[in-house]
Design an enzyme around this catalytic site. Structure first.
Site, PDB file in Angstrom:
ATOM      1  N   ARG A   2     109.892 -30.263  65.758  1.00  0.00           N
ATOM      2  CA  ARG A   2     108.442 -30.386  66.033  1.00  0.00           C
ATOM      3  C   ARG A   2     108.116 -31.683  66.756  1.00  0.00           C
ATOM      4  O   ARG A   2     108.423 -32.784  66.272  1.00  0.00           O
ATOM      5  CB  ARG A   2     107.656 -30.296  64.708  1.00  0.00           C
ATOM      6  CG  ARG A   2     106.137 -30.243  64.917  1.00  0.00           C
ATOM      7  CD  ARG A   2     105.420 -29.798  63.656  1.00  0.00           C
ATOM      8  NE  ARG A   2     106.021 -28.585  63.148  1.00  0.00           N
ATOM      9  CZ  ARG A   2     106.676 -28.481  62.001  1.00  0.00           C
ATOM     10  NH1 ARG A   2     106.773 -29.507  61.192  1.00  0.00           N
ATOM     11  NH2 ARG A   2     107.215 -27.336  61.634  1.00  0.00           N
TER      12      ARG A   2
ATOM     13  N   CYS B 275     101.248 -46.746  58.444  1.00  0.00           N
ATOM     14  CA  CYS B 275     100.282 -45.730  58.016  1.00  0.00           C
ATOM     15  C   CYS B 275      98.860 -46.255  57.838  1.00  0.00           C
ATOM     16  O   CYS B 275      98.610 -47.187  57.055  1.00  0.00           O
ATOM     17  CB  CYS B 275     100.752 -45.079  56.720  1.00  0.00           C
ATOM     18  SG  CYS B 275      99.706 -43.667  56.268  1.00  0.00           S
TER      19      CYS B 275
ATOM     20  N   CYS C  72     102.403 -25.134  54.223  1.00  0.00           N
ATOM     21  CA  CYS C  72     103.262 -26.298  54.069  1.00  0.00           C
ATOM     22  C   CYS C  72     102.437 -27.370  53.361  1.00  0.00           C
ATOM     23  O   CYS C  72     101.240 -27.494  53.624  1.00  0.00           O
ATOM     24  CB  CYS C  72     103.688 -26.784  55.454  1.00  0.00           C
ATOM     25  SG  CYS C  72     104.546 -28.361  55.409  1.00  0.00           S
TER      26      CYS C  72
ATOM     27  N   CYS D  65     111.063 -29.503  55.269  1.00  0.00           N
ATOM     28  CA  CYS D  65     110.635 -30.055  56.555  1.00  0.00           C
ATOM     29  C   CYS D  65     110.812 -31.569  56.434  1.00  0.00           C
ATOM     30  O   CYS D  65     110.186 -32.195  55.576  1.00  0.00           O
ATOM     31  CB  CYS D  65     109.169 -29.703  56.802  1.00  0.00           C
ATOM     32  SG  CYS D  65     108.441 -30.574  58.201  1.00  0.00           S
TER      33      CYS D  65
ATOM     34  N   CYS E 268      99.386 -26.887  57.338  1.00  0.00           N
ATOM     35  CA  CYS E 268     100.038 -27.942  56.568  1.00  0.00           C
ATOM     36  C   CYS E 268      98.975 -28.850  55.946  1.00  0.00           C
ATOM     37  O   CYS E 268      98.100 -29.363  56.651  1.00  0.00           O
ATOM     38  CB  CYS E 268     100.938 -28.738  57.508  1.00  0.00           C
ATOM     39  SG  CYS E 268     101.787 -30.085  56.689  1.00  0.00           S
TER      40      CYS E 268
ATOM     41  N   CYS F 157      95.953 -44.949  49.688  1.00  0.00           N
ATOM     42  CA  CYS F 157      97.292 -44.680  49.177  1.00  0.00           C
ATOM     43  C   CYS F 157      97.916 -45.984  48.688  1.00  0.00           C
ATOM     44  O   CYS F 157      97.849 -47.001  49.374  1.00  0.00           O
ATOM     45  CB  CYS F 157      98.159 -44.063  50.276  1.00  0.00           C
ATOM     46  SG  CYS F 157      99.797 -43.630  49.678  1.00  0.00           S
TER      47      CYS F 157
ATOM     48  N   CYS G 200     103.678 -48.213  53.446  1.00  0.00           N
ATOM     49  CA  CYS G 200     104.304 -47.791  54.705  1.00  0.00           C
ATOM     50  C   CYS G 200     103.606 -48.506  55.875  1.00  0.00           C
ATOM     51  O   CYS G 200     102.399 -48.320  56.090  1.00  0.00           O
ATOM     52  CB  CYS G 200     104.193 -46.286  54.868  1.00  0.00           C
ATOM     53  SG  CYS G 200     104.605 -45.380  53.348  1.00  0.00           S
TER      54      CYS G 200
HETATM   55  N1  SAM Z   1     101.912 -39.335  51.601  1.00  0.00           N
HETATM   56  C1  SAM Z   1     102.848 -38.343  51.927  1.00  0.00           C
HETATM   57  C2  SAM Z   1     104.169 -38.907  52.386  1.00  0.00           C
HETATM   58  O1  SAM Z   1     104.237 -40.047  52.746  1.00  0.00           O
HETATM   59  O2  SAM Z   1     105.131 -38.145  52.375  1.00  0.00           O
HETATM   60  C3  SAM Z   1     102.350 -37.346  52.957  1.00  0.00           C
HETATM   61  C4  SAM Z   1     101.502 -37.795  54.111  1.00  0.00           C
HETATM   62  S1  SAM Z   1     102.257 -38.945  55.242  1.00  0.00           S
HETATM   63  C5  SAM Z   1     100.878 -39.476  56.187  1.00  0.00           C
HETATM   64  C6  SAM Z   1     103.189 -37.878  56.328  1.00  0.00           C
HETATM   65  C7  SAM Z   1     103.954 -38.498  57.440  1.00  0.00           C
HETATM   66  O3  SAM Z   1     103.091 -38.891  58.481  1.00  0.00           O
HETATM   67  C8  SAM Z   1     104.753 -39.742  57.175  1.00  0.00           C
HETATM   68  O4  SAM Z   1     105.954 -39.487  56.553  1.00  0.00           O
HETATM   69  C9  SAM Z   1     104.981 -40.305  58.565  1.00  0.00           C
HETATM   70  O5  SAM Z   1     106.191 -39.820  59.088  1.00  0.00           O
HETATM   71  C10 SAM Z   1     103.810 -39.739  59.366  1.00  0.00           C
HETATM   72  N2  SAM Z   1     102.917 -40.809  59.848  1.00  0.00           N
HETATM   73  C11 SAM Z   1     102.033 -41.511  59.131  1.00  0.00           C
HETATM   74  N3  SAM Z   1     101.397 -42.419  59.899  1.00  0.00           N
HETATM   75  C12 SAM Z   1     101.902 -42.288  61.143  1.00  0.00           C
HETATM   76  C13 SAM Z   1     101.650 -42.955  62.377  1.00  0.00           C
HETATM   77  N4  SAM Z   1     100.783 -43.944  62.482  1.00  0.00           N
HETATM   78  N5  SAM Z   1     102.351 -42.561  63.476  1.00  0.00           N
HETATM   79  C14 SAM Z   1     103.239 -41.546  63.376  1.00  0.00           C
HETATM   80  N6  SAM Z   1     103.509 -40.874  62.235  1.00  0.00           N
HETATM   81  C15 SAM Z   1     102.866 -41.250  61.131  1.00  0.00           C
HETATM   82  C1  DTB Z   2     104.743 -35.301  60.249  1.00  0.00           C
HETATM   83  O1  DTB Z   2     105.931 -35.613  60.396  1.00  0.00           O
HETATM   84  N1  DTB Z   2     103.758 -35.686  61.033  1.00  0.00           N
HETATM   85  C2  DTB Z   2     102.493 -35.220  60.541  1.00  0.00           C
HETATM   86  C3  DTB Z   2     102.898 -34.310  59.356  1.00  0.00           C
HETATM   87  N2  DTB Z   2     104.305 -34.528  59.263  1.00  0.00           N
HETATM   88  C4  DTB Z   2     102.268 -34.464  58.049  1.00  0.00           C
HETATM   89  C5  DTB Z   2     101.578 -36.358  60.199  1.00  0.00           C
HETATM   90  C6  DTB Z   2     101.345 -37.302  61.345  1.00  0.00           C
HETATM   91  C7  DTB Z   2     100.338 -38.280  60.922  1.00  0.00           C
HETATM   92  C8  DTB Z   2      99.985 -39.241  62.018  1.00  0.00           C
HETATM   93  C9  DTB Z   2      99.032 -40.287  61.569  1.00  0.00           C
HETATM   94  C10 DTB Z   2      97.711 -39.766  61.102  1.00  0.00           C
HETATM   95  O2  DTB Z   2      97.112 -38.882  61.769  1.00  0.00           O
HETATM   96  O3  DTB Z   2      97.210 -40.248  60.083  1.00  0.00           O
HETATM   97 FE1  SF4 Z   3     100.819 -43.114  51.642  1.00  0.00          FE
HETATM   98 FE2  SF4 Z   3     100.789 -43.063  54.298  1.00  0.00          FE
HETATM   99 FE3  SF4 Z   3     102.984 -43.840  53.033  1.00  0.00          FE
HETATM  100 FE4  SF4 Z   3     102.230 -41.222  52.918  1.00  0.00          FE
HETATM  101  S1  SF4 Z   3     102.886 -42.348  54.741  1.00  0.00           S
HETATM  102  S2  SF4 Z   3     102.946 -42.511  51.227  1.00  0.00           S
HETATM  103  S3  SF4 Z   3      99.988 -41.490  52.941  1.00  0.00           S
HETATM  104  S4  SF4 Z   3     100.989 -44.897  52.993  1.00  0.00           S
END
Ligand code: SAM
Ligand code: DTB
Ligand code: SF4
Length: 333
Positions: A257, A56, A125, A185, A93, A49, A53
């Site tokens: 959630r 992430c 979703c 959501c 989802c 990506c 973030c």
């Molecule tokens: N890329 C899209 C976005 O950012 O909206 C969708 C996927 S993104 C992985 C969805 C959500 O996962 C993020 O908004 C964040 O809140 C959550 N997330 C990602 N990495 C995480 C982590 N290490 N711990 C907890 N939540 C995480």
């Molecule tokens: C949300 O708030 N939590 C979920 C879902 N929406 C998409 C994602 C959590 C991702 C946690 C890190 C991972 O598994 O990569």
């Molecule tokens: Fe990309 Fe992860 Fe950020 Fe979603 S949360 S935009 S997957 S870096």
């Protein structure tokens, strides 16, 4: 309803049992107090990506050892969706590690997948990054009910965590999602290094979206080695429960959630979260890329607590074909 930070701070300052009592009063009035919505997550495009973030594992900026995977084929996703339905989930989802949705073959493929999953009787979703209203409308037409797009933290703290987009980008996508008639959501993450004040401001932001989000995921940071937040301290469990309770009080009708981070939570802490107003979880051994408690553990905990699975609401299931009706009441106990 105007939600002001001063009264939210006052809620946070209440003695823990008093705050939980207030949350429970509201929860019982607006929700099935023993019902838990069971959702599953499928990463349909993993890693690489371009966003930065800091939490992430899927950002290309950090070396997390994650194996990237291109967009999955519709048929493979449908196999996972059928398994999710058989396993008792009511919502499926799909998440893509995209900055934004782009028109073209990949989005067309996602639309075909959405139709297929919705035809199975699952509430669909999607979480695909930023999108425009016309793209959200195409998702809705294909059978998507809900779009996930998190605000993650307060407006003030956001630039400390994400530099490649703004808070207003996030709010604009949420507005486009709403205008297209999809359910919203949106939630956040605790444990990013934010203050209590940031957490309360996040809740005020979420509760001020009009109409309020239909579901609010509260994630505890899963610290992933290689990301800048890998060594962050764990959130105090009682502080976490307080935030769940305030989310419930501020957004009585939303599904709250209990999302990422449950593998580090004891059964007792999760029970407190349910008592504070959480009424939805992700089921299955993996979230998008990180571990989650297995479904056996979750069903065992729900059994010990006398909680039951909520069925998908029929209005959220776009297609009502034979297969859909068969799947809608997959009353897993
Ligand atoms: N890329 C899209 C976005 O950012 O909206 C969708 C996927 S993104 C992985 C969805 C959500 O996962 C993020 O908004 C964040 O809140 C959550 N997330 C990602 N990495 C995480 C982590 N290490 N711990 C907890 N939540 C995480
Ligand atoms: C949300 O708030 N939590 C979920 C879902 N929406 C998409 C994602 C959590 C991702 C946690 C890190 C991972 O598994 O990569
Ligand atoms: Fe990309 Fe992860 Fe950020 Fe979603 S949360 S935009 S997957 S870096």
């Amino acid at each position: 309803m105007t939600i002001d930070l001063v009264s939210v701070r006052a809620l946070y300052a209440l003695p823990f049992p008093e705050l939980l009592f207030r949350a429970q009063e509201i929860h019982r009035h607006h929700q099935d107090p023993a019902g838990v919505q069971l959702c599953t997550l499928q990463s349909i495009k993993t890693g690489r990506c371009p966003e930065d973030c800091k939490y992430c594992p899927q950002s290309s900026r950090y070396s997390t050892g994650l194996e990237p995977e291109p967009l999955m084929e519709t048929e493979s996703i449908l196999v996972a969706a059928r398994a999710a339905r058989a396993g008792g989930a009511s919502r499926f989802c799909m998440g893509a590690a995209w900055r934004e949705v782009r028109d073209g073959a990949q989005f067309d493929s996602v639309l075909e997948t959405v139709k297929g999953v919705s035809d199975l009787g699952l509430e669909v979703c999607c979480t695909l990054g930023m999108l425009r209203e016309d793209q959200a409308a195409r998702l809705k037409t294909a059978g998507c009910a809900v779009y996930n797009h998190n605000l993650d933290t307060s407006r003030d703290y956001y630039p400390e965590i994400i530099g490649t987009r703004t808070y207003d980008d996030r709010l604009n996508t949420l507005a486009a999602v709403r205008r297209a008639g999809l359910q919203v959501c949106s939630g956040g993450i605790l444990g990013l290094g934010e203050t209590t004040e940031d957490r309360l401001k996040l809740l005020v932001e979420l509760a001020s979206i009009s109409p309020q989000p239909d579901s609010v995921p509260i994630n505890a940071l899963v610290p992933v080695p290689g990301t800048p937040l890998a060594d962050n301290a764990r959130v105090d469990p009682f502080d976490f429960v307080r935030i769940i309770a305030i989310a419930r009080i501020l957004m009585p009708k939303a599904m709250v959630r209990l999302s990422a981070g449950r593998t580090e939570m004891s059964d007792e802490l999760q029970a407190l979260c349910f008592m504070a107003g959480a009424n939805s979880i992700f089921l299955g051994e993996k979230l998008l890329t990180t571990p989650n408690p297995g479904r056996n553990d979750d069903f065992a905990l729900m059994g010990r607590l006398g909680l039951h699975a909520l069925a998908a609401s029929p209005s959220s299931i776009a297609a009502q074909g034979e297969e859909a009706v068969a799947g809608a009441g997959c009353g897993c106990e």
